[in-house]
Design an enzyme around this catalytic site. Structure first.
Site, mmCIF file in Angstrom:
data_model
loop_
_atom_site.group_PDB
_atom_site.id
_atom_site.type_symbol
_atom_site.label_atom_id
_atom_site.label_comp_id
_atom_site.label_asym_id
_atom_site.label_seq_id
_atom_site.Cartn_x
_atom_site.Cartn_y
_atom_site.Cartn_z
ATOM 1 N N SER A 271 -8.149 5.071 2.561
ATOM 2 C CA SER A 271 -6.805 4.594 2.833
ATOM 3 C C SER A 271 -6.837 3.194 3.452
ATOM 4 O O SER A 271 -7.362 2.272 2.865
ATOM 5 C CB SER A 271 -6.098 5.608 3.729
ATOM 6 O OG SER A 271 -4.715 5.419 3.694
ATOM 7 N N ASP A 497 -1.325 10.049 -5.828
ATOM 8 C CA ASP A 497 -1.520 9.887 -4.382
ATOM 9 C C ASP A 497 -0.224 9.329 -3.810
ATOM 10 O O ASP A 497 0.212 8.243 -4.182
ATOM 11 C CB ASP A 497 -2.674 8.911 -4.125
ATOM 12 C CG ASP A 497 -3.033 8.759 -2.646
ATOM 13 O OD1 ASP A 497 -2.136 8.875 -1.787
ATOM 14 O OD2 ASP A 497 -4.209 8.494 -2.361
ATOM 15 N N HIS A 525 -3.726 12.766 -1.226
ATOM 16 C CA HIS A 525 -4.184 11.478 -0.709
ATOM 17 C C HIS A 525 -5.696 11.440 -0.649
ATOM 18 O O HIS A 525 -6.319 12.250 0.028
ATOM 19 C CB HIS A 525 -3.598 11.269 0.685
ATOM 20 C CG HIS A 525 -3.918 9.941 1.288
ATOM 21 N ND1 HIS A 525 -3.813 8.764 0.592
ATOM 22 C CD2 HIS A 525 -4.341 9.599 2.528
ATOM 23 C CE1 HIS A 525 -4.144 7.754 1.376
ATOM 24 N NE2 HIS A 525 -4.479 8.236 2.548
#
Length: 555
Positions: A271, A497, A525
């Site tokens: 991320s 995602d 995710h």
């Protein structure tokens, strides 16, 4: 304010046991989620671009036991010291690049230590910051160190490795690498951003403006709340607040590489951690070893664009959840996906107009409800929990919704806060993006976000209010990152995602001169170490043997 949407990969450590007789156990899932971006002021979700856009952190409470423990038969590591590379640097940087770390046993076959970094890399002779590290020593033939970042920004890599080692990495990587978790500057056990006490954080995160959303009076209320928060951060954090940007953290990363004795950096970033990794590659292309960037951010996007794309991503995930829900037997909705989306839209609008009181006196408004919705969207395995939460709210019960929002915000059941991830999320994003709080500009951006995501978009807008009056300003530019001359880099993207939409992985893979994209066709995710053998094999082969896929394996 909107929920801050963060992009950290949340390891599910808050488990939600869904039974009719037991109180749900929500354990804060640590990040790899959420997001990364700036802060939005509509709902308070942590989102990369809209912190309050709260990138929704998290993978929710799913029924899944994540263990960070290594097998008990492994020997406990004894205290040891690091062996820096000894590379030539300036005299001002030498004390940092060649410091010797002393590792001490900190339980579960892990070792911990603290490194020193300059407060200002451009003026290394001034103050210093502490960087907390934890490592799991390689159990097999050692390749080197693998530094891991879970995302956020504001996620604790220290806690990620110490508490969820087997979620952060698989057994193959643990055999070949010293797995090193670290708290970036401003975060957790490192020199940390400090802003509000618990009661003030409750007010900041959960209070509902008195004016109608989007009006001048509402904007003024939200901006005052943000300005007061920033002022408290400046008072309680001091000089560090101006130096928690990602470029500074990337310089820290290079120093840690050298101190750990690695000529090149091996790194696994989730991320927001992908932005940190890409920034590193751009600054130090000749030091890039093997970098995996999973759940990628597009470094060239603006705050408003991040919010819009994330709103689309979460709305898409919400539709996928509803399709699955309506096909089952315990769904709180009827009819088509579109009809169910209309019901959720009406529910958000209803609590926005007339918040529902909780037993502790807090009020459930649209921003907090959106955070509670987003939290379980991080992983498809948490969708049944989302059904239970929405069903309870439609019956006027706020208990589960607040449990989800609290888990996302790191709030404990006694009203204290687990860590400083909210403060760090905002402080880092306010230095990494530019903001414009001109009401006309914000209203135009809000209209574009709502047009793109008609159900949740309006509650993720107005993110600029969170950072426009921050004590320290963004001084760089949001631009593509090419990292010319870097060794091959692996970019991993999941097609649905919600927190870091697939288009960002595609974009980052195109930007980086030496990137190879690995696509995972699925929900949730991030993709690595989540039971997909194709993704795991690609990542493990790359990190352990340096094998770069010839083409996208399209897992």
């Amino acid at each position: 304010m909107p929920p801050p949407t963060r992009g950290a990969r949340k390891s599910l450590n808050r488990l939600h046991d869904q039974t009719s007789k037991e109180e749900p156990l929500t354990t804060r899932i640590r990040q790899r989620p959420a997001s990364n971006g700036p802060v939005s002021n509509g709902t308070r979700t942590r989102h990369p671009a809209a912190r309050r856009f709260a990138i929704l952190a998290a993978a929710v409470v799913v029924t899944m036991g994540l263990s960070g423990c290594v097998p008990a038969f492994l020997p406990q590591p004894s205290a040891s010291t690091s062996s820096p590379t000894g590379e030539s640097v300036s005299s001002a940087l030498d004390p940092f690049y060649n410091q010797v770390l002393t590792w001490t046993d900190c339980g579960n076959s892990l070792q911990c230590t603290t490194a020193k970094a300059p407060l200002e890399w451009s003026a290394p002779g001034t103050d210093t910051v502490d960087l907390a590290l934890v490592r799991h020593v390689a159990t097999g033939t050692r390749v080197g160190s693998l530094l891991v970042n879970p995302g956020g920004p504001g996620g604790s890599g220290y806690d990620f490795v110490k508490g969820s080692l087997d979620y952060a990495t698989d057994a193959k990587l643990q055999a070949g690498f010293d797995i090193v978790g670290f708290d970036p500057r401003g975060v957790g056990r490192s020199s940390a951003v400090k802003c509000f006490g618990a009661a003030e954080m409750d007010q900041y995160l959960y209070a509902i403006p008195t004016a109608a959303r989007g009006t001048d009076a509402w904007i003024q209320e939200v901006e005052k709340s943000s300005t007061d928060f920033g002022a408290a951060c400046a008072t309680n954090t001091g000089a560090l607040l101006a130096h928690v940007d990602t470029v500074s953290a990337a310089h820290d990363l290079d120093m840690l590489r050298a101190v750990l004795g690695d000529a090149q950096l091996n790194y696994l970033g989730y991320s927001y951690g992908t932005f940190l990794g890409a920034t590193y590659a751009n600054l130090f292309p000749d030091k890039v070893g093997r970098l995996v960037l999973d759940g990628a951010l597009d470094p060239s996007t603006s705050n408003a664009e991040v919010t819009r794309v994330q709103a689309v991503g979460f709305e898409s995930a919400l539709r996928s959840y509803l399709a699955d829900c309506l096909a089952g037997s315990k769904c709180p909705f009827n009819g088509t996906v579109d009809q169910a989306m209309t019901t959720i839209s009406a529910l958000l609008d209803s609590v926005d107009r007339s918040p529902i009181a909780a037993s502790d006196g807090r009020m459930l408004g649209a921003n907090t409800l959106l955070t509670a919705i987003i939290y379980p969207l991080y992983q498809a395995s948490a969708w049944p929990n989302l059904s239970e939460m929405l069903s309870s709210v439609m019956q006027g019960n706020t208990k589960i919704a607040f449990q989800f929002a609290d888990a996302y915000n790191g709030r404990n059941s006694d009203g204290t806060y687990l860590d400083n991830s909210t403060e760090a999320f905002l402080a880092i994003n306010c230095l990494d993006y530019s903001y414009n709080d001109d009401p006309a500009v914000m209203r135009a951006d809000a209209a574009a976000i709502e047009a793109a995501a008609p159900v949740i978009g309006k509650y993720m807008a107005y993110g600029d209010t969170g950072c426009a009056n921050w004590p320290d300003k963004f001084t760089g530019t949001r631009a593509e990152i090419h990292a010319p001359g870097a060794a091959p880099i692996l970019v991993v993207g999941t097609t649905n995602d919600p927190a870091t939409p697939y288009v960002w992985a595609q974009s980052l893979a195109r930007q980086l001169d030496s990137a190879q994209l690995v696509t995972y066709a699925g929900e949730g995710h991030t993709a690595y170490n989540k039971s997909n053998a194709c993704v795991n094999n690609a990542v493990d082969s790359y990190l352990l043997q340096g094998t770069v896929p010839a083409t996208d394996p399209k897992c």
